[in-house]
Design a protein around this motif. Structure first.
Motif, mmCIF file in Angstrom:
data_model
loop_
_atom_site.group_PDB
_atom_site.id
_atom_site.type_symbol
_atom_site.label_atom_id
_atom_site.label_comp_id
_atom_site.label_asym_id
_atom_site.label_seq_id
_atom_site.Cartn_x
_atom_site.Cartn_y
_atom_site.Cartn_z
ATOM 1 N N ALA A 159 0.872 -1.175 0.000
ATOM 2 C CA ALA A 159 0.000 0.000 0.000
ATOM 3 C C ALA A 159 0.907 1.222 0.000
ATOM 4 O O ALA A 159 1.794 1.346 0.837
ATOM 5 C CB ALA A 159 -0.902 -0.003 1.226
ATOM 6 N N VAL A 160 0.685 2.115 -0.969
ATOM 7 C CA VAL A 160 1.615 3.203 -1.251
ATOM 8 C C VAL A 160 0.887 4.538 -1.212
ATOM 9 O O VAL A 160 -0.219 4.652 -1.745
ATOM 10 C CB VAL A 160 2.172 3.033 -2.692
ATOM 11 C CG1 VAL A 160 3.289 4.026 -2.956
ATOM 12 C CG2 VAL A 160 2.616 1.609 -2.951
ATOM 13 N N ASP A 161 1.487 5.552 -0.620
ATOM 14 C CA ASP A 161 0.970 6.914 -0.763
ATOM 15 C C ASP A 161 1.935 7.716 -1.622
ATOM 16 O O ASP A 161 3.154 7.628 -1.443
ATOM 17 C CB ASP A 161 0.819 7.587 0.609
ATOM 18 C CG ASP A 161 -0.581 7.398 1.187
ATOM 19 O OD1 ASP A 161 -1.473 6.904 0.475
ATOM 20 O OD2 ASP A 161 -0.779 7.755 2.370
ATOM 21 N N THR A 162 1.394 8.514 -2.549
ATOM 22 C CA THR A 162 2.252 9.343 -3.403
ATOM 23 C C THR A 162 2.879 10.488 -2.609
ATOM 24 O O THR A 162 3.938 10.980 -2.967
ATOM 25 C CB THR A 162 1.452 9.940 -4.571
ATOM 26 O OG1 THR A 162 0.270 10.569 -4.053
ATOM 27 C CG2 THR A 162 1.066 8.871 -5.583
ATOM 28 N N HIS A 163 2.197 10.916 -1.536
ATOM 29 C CA HIS A 163 2.721 11.991 -0.683
ATOM 30 C C HIS A 163 1.886 12.044 0.583
ATOM 31 O O HIS A 163 0.895 11.323 0.708
ATOM 32 C CB HIS A 163 2.677 13.347 -1.410
ATOM 33 C CG HIS A 163 1.287 13.799 -1.770
ATOM 34 N ND1 HIS A 163 0.540 13.209 -2.767
ATOM 35 C CD2 HIS A 163 0.493 14.780 -1.256
ATOM 36 C CE1 HIS A 163 -0.643 13.808 -2.860
ATOM 37 N NE2 HIS A 163 -0.692 14.758 -1.951
ATOM 38 N N LEU A 164 2.299 12.872 1.529
ATOM 39 C CA LEU A 164 1.523 13.047 2.757
ATOM 40 C C LEU A 164 0.282 13.870 2.414
ATOM 41 O O LEU A 164 0.392 15.038 2.065
ATOM 42 C CB LEU A 164 2.368 13.774 3.809
ATOM 43 C CG LEU A 164 1.687 13.931 5.155
ATOM 44 C CD1 LEU A 164 1.789 12.655 5.971
ATOM 45 C CD2 LEU A 164 2.277 15.085 5.932
ATOM 46 N N HIS A 165 -0.880 13.241 2.519
ATOM 47 C CA HIS A 165 -2.112 13.903 2.095
ATOM 48 C C HIS A 165 -2.640 14.848 3.173
ATOM 49 O O HIS A 165 -2.549 14.554 4.359
ATOM 50 C CB HIS A 165 -3.180 12.852 1.792
ATOM 51 C CG HIS A 165 -2.836 11.989 0.616
ATOM 52 N ND1 HIS A 165 -2.915 12.435 -0.670
ATOM 53 C CD2 HIS A 165 -2.391 10.711 0.551
ATOM 54 C CE1 HIS A 165 -2.554 11.460 -1.499
ATOM 55 N NE2 HIS A 165 -2.225 10.399 -0.779
ATOM 56 N N ALA A 166 -3.236 15.947 2.730
ATOM 57 C CA ALA A 166 -3.799 16.923 3.664
ATOM 58 C C ALA A 166 -5.323 16.903 3.658
ATOM 59 O O ALA A 166 -5.952 17.552 4.469
ATOM 60 C CB ALA A 166 -3.319 18.330 3.296
ATOM 61 N N ASP A 167 -5.919 16.146 2.732
ATOM 62 C CA ASP A 167 -7.362 16.249 2.563
ATOM 63 C C ASP A 167 -8.112 14.980 2.933
ATOM 64 O O ASP A 167 -9.326 14.933 2.852
ATOM 65 C CB ASP A 167 -7.673 16.623 1.110
ATOM 66 C CG ASP A 167 -7.127 15.579 0.155
ATOM 67 O OD1 ASP A 167 -6.279 14.774 0.591
ATOM 68 O OD2 ASP A 167 -7.546 15.557 -0.999
ATOM 69 N N HIS A 168 -7.385 13.937 3.293
ATOM 70 C CA HIS A 168 -8.039 12.711 3.767
ATOM 71 C C HIS A 168 -7.048 11.941 4.617
ATOM 72 O O HIS A 168 -5.838 12.139 4.500
ATOM 73 C CB HIS A 168 -8.522 11.850 2.592
ATOM 74 C CG HIS A 168 -7.410 11.274 1.771
ATOM 75 N ND1 HIS A 168 -6.888 11.914 0.666
ATOM 76 C CD2 HIS A 168 -6.703 10.128 1.897
ATOM 77 C CE1 HIS A 168 -5.919 11.186 0.150
ATOM 78 N NE2 HIS A 168 -5.773 10.092 0.880
ATOM 79 N N VAL A 169 -7.575 11.076 5.471
ATOM 80 C CA VAL A 169 -6.689 10.225 6.266
ATOM 81 C C VAL A 169 -6.344 9.004 5.421
ATOM 82 O O VAL A 169 -7.211 8.392 4.799
ATOM 83 C CB VAL A 169 -7.338 9.814 7.604
ATOM 84 C CG1 VAL A 169 -6.420 8.882 8.385
ATOM 85 C CG2 VAL A 169 -7.669 11.048 8.435
ATOM 86 N N THR A 170 -5.080 8.682 5.376
ATOM 87 C CA THR A 170 -4.619 7.575 4.550
ATOM 88 C C THR A 170 -5.139 6.226 5.068
ATOM 89 O O THR A 170 -5.303 6.039 6.271
ATOM 90 C CB THR A 170 -3.080 7.538 4.485
ATOM 91 O OG1 THR A 170 -2.683 6.358 3.774
ATOM 92 C CG2 THR A 170 -2.442 7.487 5.870
ATOM 93 N N GLY A 171 -5.353 5.304 4.145
ATOM 94 C CA GLY A 171 -5.743 3.942 4.515
ATOM 95 C C GLY A 171 -4.546 3.027 4.751
ATOM 96 O O GLY A 171 -4.722 1.832 5.019
ATOM 97 N N LEU A 172 -3.325 3.566 4.670
ATOM 98 C CA LEU A 172 -2.135 2.719 4.784
ATOM 99 C C LEU A 172 -2.097 1.892 6.074
ATOM 100 O O LEU A 172 -1.882 0.684 6.043
ATOM 101 C CB LEU A 172 -0.862 3.576 4.713
ATOM 102 C CG LEU A 172 -0.005 3.489 3.447
ATOM 103 C CD1 LEU A 172 -0.809 3.767 2.200
ATOM 104 C CD2 LEU A 172 1.196 4.410 3.521
#
Ligand SMILES: [Fe+2]
Length: 345
Positions: free
Chosen positions: A53-66
């Motif tokens: 499970a990968v995030d492209t960057h630290l998101h500011a608009d939703h909590v990540t599902g990682l």
């Protein structure tokens, strides 16, 4: 190839599921916490096994599902090395590959929207996060955003991909689902600039409000790490210093769970075996290689990885399979390096 584009209508986020049959290994990009049940259901329906499970960057608009995906599937969490999140299992940098069985994505460091923004490219498509959107670009006015860096990422990296390359962004607010490099070159209004100065000027005049979720999402997304304390409390962890005293002794087998590229880049603890983390369940169950090795020799199995997250999950899997001696090096090769532990290549 199996490819799904999933949408979270609350945050306007696109999440991508990728797999290429055979063993059914799957990869998910930019998962949203509230949608984790749906992803797991889909993975099961398609008879896949989520391994990264990968995030492209630290998101500011939703909590990540990682974090939730890791807790529920024991998958590997992945971000770029520039990310400031507390712990992910694996970090990638420019020109590394993000791989699962049958799929290999080139890692491009594309800062600008944030200083930890990455894009992932394969043959015919590129996942651009919030760096390049359809007929837009990601804002650059917070989270160490930098319009000049973004200009460089877009013009000197992404737009150099072949014109027919499909673009799959992390967001769209108008219902667009896909574009191409050629289309964005021609029609993206933000890209019709003559210089980096003109682009920076354009980006500084957007006057956007902060995302509604920002105060919740950013702090939450900074702390996606697996709490390794619980594993330690059960006596299933050794410190790097303790591990150093154990290596070379007759009673211990060290098992490195990292991928080949990580081993080449950071080195290996001398004398350790290598097992890929996604294969772990098969080798620790009765009849599996490590299970039988431990039983035949009475040796204690000591797992390690990059930061201790994969190895902590491996300990749990091994303990569940009846390998009562399994433990791991807390903090992984990072902690080992800090303790000046010996490494070979
Ligand atoms: Fe973003």
């Amino acid at each position: 190839m199996i490819f799904r584009q999933l949408f979270d209508s609350v945050s306007g986020t696109y999440t991508y599921l990728l797999a290429s049959r055979r063993g059914g290994e799957a990869l998910i990009i930019d998962p949203v916490l509230e949608k984790v049940d749906r992803y797991i259901q889909l993975v099961n329906e398609l008879d896949l096994k989520l391994v990264k499970a990968v995030d492209t960057h630290l998101h500011a608009d939703h909590v990540t599902g990682l974090g939730a995906l890791r807790d529920r599937t024991r998958c590997i969490t992945v971000m770029g090395e520039r990310s400031k999140v507390d712990v992910v299992s694996m970090r990638l940098s420019e020109s590394d590959k993000l791989t699962i069985e049958g799929v290999a994505l080139d890692v491009l460091y594309t800062p600008g929207h944030t200083d930890d923004s990455y894009s992932f490219a394969m043959r015919d498509r590129v996942f651009t996060g919030d760096t390049l959107l359809i007929r837009g670009t990601g804002r650059t006015d917070f989270q160490n955003g930098d319009a000049r860096a973004q200009y460089d990422s877009i013009f000197n990296k992404l737009l150099r991909l072949p014109d027919e390359t499909m673009i799959f962004p992390a967001h769209d607010y108008k219902g667009e689902t896909v574009s191409t490099i050629g289309e964005e070159k021609a029609f993206n209004p933000r890209l019709q600039v003559k210089s980096v100065d003109e682009y920076a000027e354009l980006m500084s005049n957007l006057n956007l409000p902060n995302p509604k979720m920002m105060d919740v999402a950013v702090p939450a997304n900074m702390r996606v790490g697996l709490p390794q304390d619980e594993i330690a409390r059960r006596g299933w962890a050794v410190s790097a210093a303790q591990a150093m005293a154990l290596i070379g002794g007759p009673d211990v087998t060290l098992v490195d769970l990292r991928e080949r590229t990580e081993r080449e880049k950071h080195g290996i603890i001398p004398g350790s075996l290598h097992a890929l983390y996604p294969d772990l369940a098969a080798i620790v169950r009765p009849g599996g290689m490590l299970h039988e090795l431990a039983r035949a020799t009475g040796k204690r199995i000591v797992f390690y990885c990059a930061v201790g997250e994969r190895s902590a999950m491996a300990v749990q899997t091994a303990q569940d399979a009846g390998l009562a001696s399994a433990c791991h090096i807390q903090g992984g090769i990072d902690a080992w390096k800090n303790a000046d532990g010996p490494l070979t290549r």
